[in-house]
Motif scaffolding. Structure first.
Motif, PDB file in Angstrom:
ATOM      1  N   SER A  37      -2.686   1.265   3.204  1.00 55.60           N
ATOM      2  CA  SER A  37      -4.168   1.489   3.790  1.00 55.60           C
ATOM      3  C   SER A  37      -4.451  -0.230   3.579  1.00 55.60           C
ATOM      4  N   ILE A  38      -4.979  -0.817   5.082  1.00 53.92           N
ATOM      5  CA  ILE A  38      -5.362  -2.038   4.907  1.00 53.92           C
ATOM      6  C   ILE A  38      -6.891  -2.112   4.556  1.00 53.92           C
ATOM      7  N   SER A  39      -7.385  -1.073   4.668  1.00 50.18           N
ATOM      8  CA  SER A  39      -9.050  -1.282   4.067  1.00 50.18           C
ATOM      9  C   SER A  39      -9.209  -1.504   2.722  1.00 50.18           C
ATOM     10  N   SER A  40      -8.263  -0.978   2.007  1.00 49.36           N
ATOM     11  CA  SER A  40      -8.346  -1.133   0.356  1.00 49.36           C
ATOM     12  C   SER A  40      -8.631  -2.578   0.004  1.00 49.36           C
ATOM     13  N   SER A  41      -9.470  -2.763  -0.859  1.00 46.70           N
ATOM     14  CA  SER A  41      -9.999  -3.933  -1.383  1.00 46.70           C
ATOM     15  C   SER A  41      -9.104  -4.336  -2.647  1.00 46.70           C
ATOM     16  N   SER A  42      -8.228  -3.521  -3.348  1.00 47.41           N
ATOM     17  CA  SER A  42      -7.463  -3.991  -4.480  1.00 47.41           C
ATOM     18  C   SER A  42      -6.844  -5.204  -4.184  1.00 47.41           C
ATOM     19  N   SER A  43      -6.499  -5.986  -5.290  1.00 43.71           N
ATOM     20  CA  SER A  43      -5.850  -7.203  -5.230  1.00 43.71           C
ATOM     21  C   SER A  43      -4.181  -7.284  -4.926  1.00 43.71           C
ATOM     22  N   GLU A  44      -3.818  -5.849  -5.377  1.00 41.35           N
ATOM     23  CA  GLU A  44      -2.325  -5.443  -5.341  1.00 41.35           C
ATOM     24  C   GLU A  44      -2.118  -5.371  -3.802  1.00 41.35           C
ATOM     25  N   SER A  45      -3.252  -4.722  -3.052  1.00 34.09           N
ATOM     26  CA  SER A  45      -2.743  -4.247  -1.576  1.00 34.09           C
ATOM     27  C   SER A  45      -3.024  -5.737  -0.832  1.00 34.09           C
ATOM     28  N   LYS A  46      -3.938  -6.500  -1.279  1.00 34.46           N
ATOM     29  CA  LYS A  46      -4.035  -7.744  -0.536  1.00 34.46           C
ATOM     30  C   LYS A  46      -2.699  -8.356  -0.450  1.00 34.46           C
ATOM     31  N   GLU A  47      -2.336  -8.841  -1.703  1.00 38.73           N
ATOM     32  CA  GLU A  47      -0.996  -9.392  -2.022  1.00 38.73           C
ATOM     33  C   GLU A  47       0.116  -8.747  -0.926  1.00 38.73           C
ATOM     34  N   GLU A  48       0.252  -7.272  -1.269  1.00 37.14           N
ATOM     35  CA  GLU A  48       1.357  -6.402  -0.538  1.00 37.14           C
ATOM     36  C   GLU A  48       1.190  -7.075   1.053  1.00 37.14           C
ATOM     37  N   ARG A  52       3.891  -8.982   3.373  1.00 43.51           N
ATOM     38  CA  ARG A  52       4.218  -8.363   4.692  1.00 43.51           C
ATOM     39  C   ARG A  52       4.075  -8.833   5.895  1.00 43.51           C
ATOM     40  N   SER A  53       2.859  -9.783   5.934  1.00 42.56           N
ATOM     41  CA  SER A  53       2.731 -10.511   6.911  1.00 42.56           C
ATOM     42  C   SER A  53       3.647 -11.922   7.018  1.00 42.56           C
ATOM     43  N   GLU A  54       3.879 -12.400   5.776  1.00 46.12           N
ATOM     44  CA  GLU A  54       4.756 -13.354   5.802  1.00 46.12           C
ATOM     45  C   GLU A  54       6.306 -13.049   6.194  1.00 46.12           C
TER      46      GLU A  54
END
Length: 124
Positions: A37-48, A52-54
């Motif tokens: 889920s991209i809409s999640s605001s947790s720091s782990e999902s943002k890091e993931e 992934r983008s990189e």
């Protein structure tokens, strides 16, 4: 003269929404390709998401560098083929190649299904 039995028609799922570029976010295809889920605001999902983008950017840059270079593909059943890499489709499901050298001969133009490719290598 006898008539042949009619054949049922297989209906394919509807394509992309005409007002946007992509499939419905509730479709099975979209859900299967985007498990996080991209809409999640947790720091782990943002890091993931950042990682992934990189990785995606590196992969796309590799495809650009491979263009018009000789590439060796290792396929299932221990088959190795060589070809000049052309392009990939947007979902990276197929590779377009030229001068495909197979054990059976040379094919001027071909599409390789990515699910048949185990690895590929090329010289920089």
């Amino acid at each position: 003269m006898s008539l042949k039995a009619p054949v049922g028609v297989l209906r394919l799922p509807k394509g992309p929404d005409p007002n946007s570029r992509g499939f419905d976010r509730n479709s099975a295809r979209f859900i299967a390709l985007c498990p996080t889920s991209i809409s999640s605001s947790s720091s782990e999902s943002k890091e993931e998401q950042r990682v992934r983008s990189e990785l995606r950017e590196r992969f796309l840059r590799t495809l650009l560098v491979m263009t018009d270079k000789p590439v060796q593909f290792n396929m299932h059943e221990k088959v190795q083929v060589q070809a000049r890499f052309g392009a990939s489709d947007i979902d990276v499901l197929n590779f377009q190649v030229s001068n495909l050298e197979t054990p059976l001969g040379v094919q001027k133009e071909a599409l390789l299904r990515c699910q048949d490719v185990i690895s590929c290598s090329f010289e920089l």
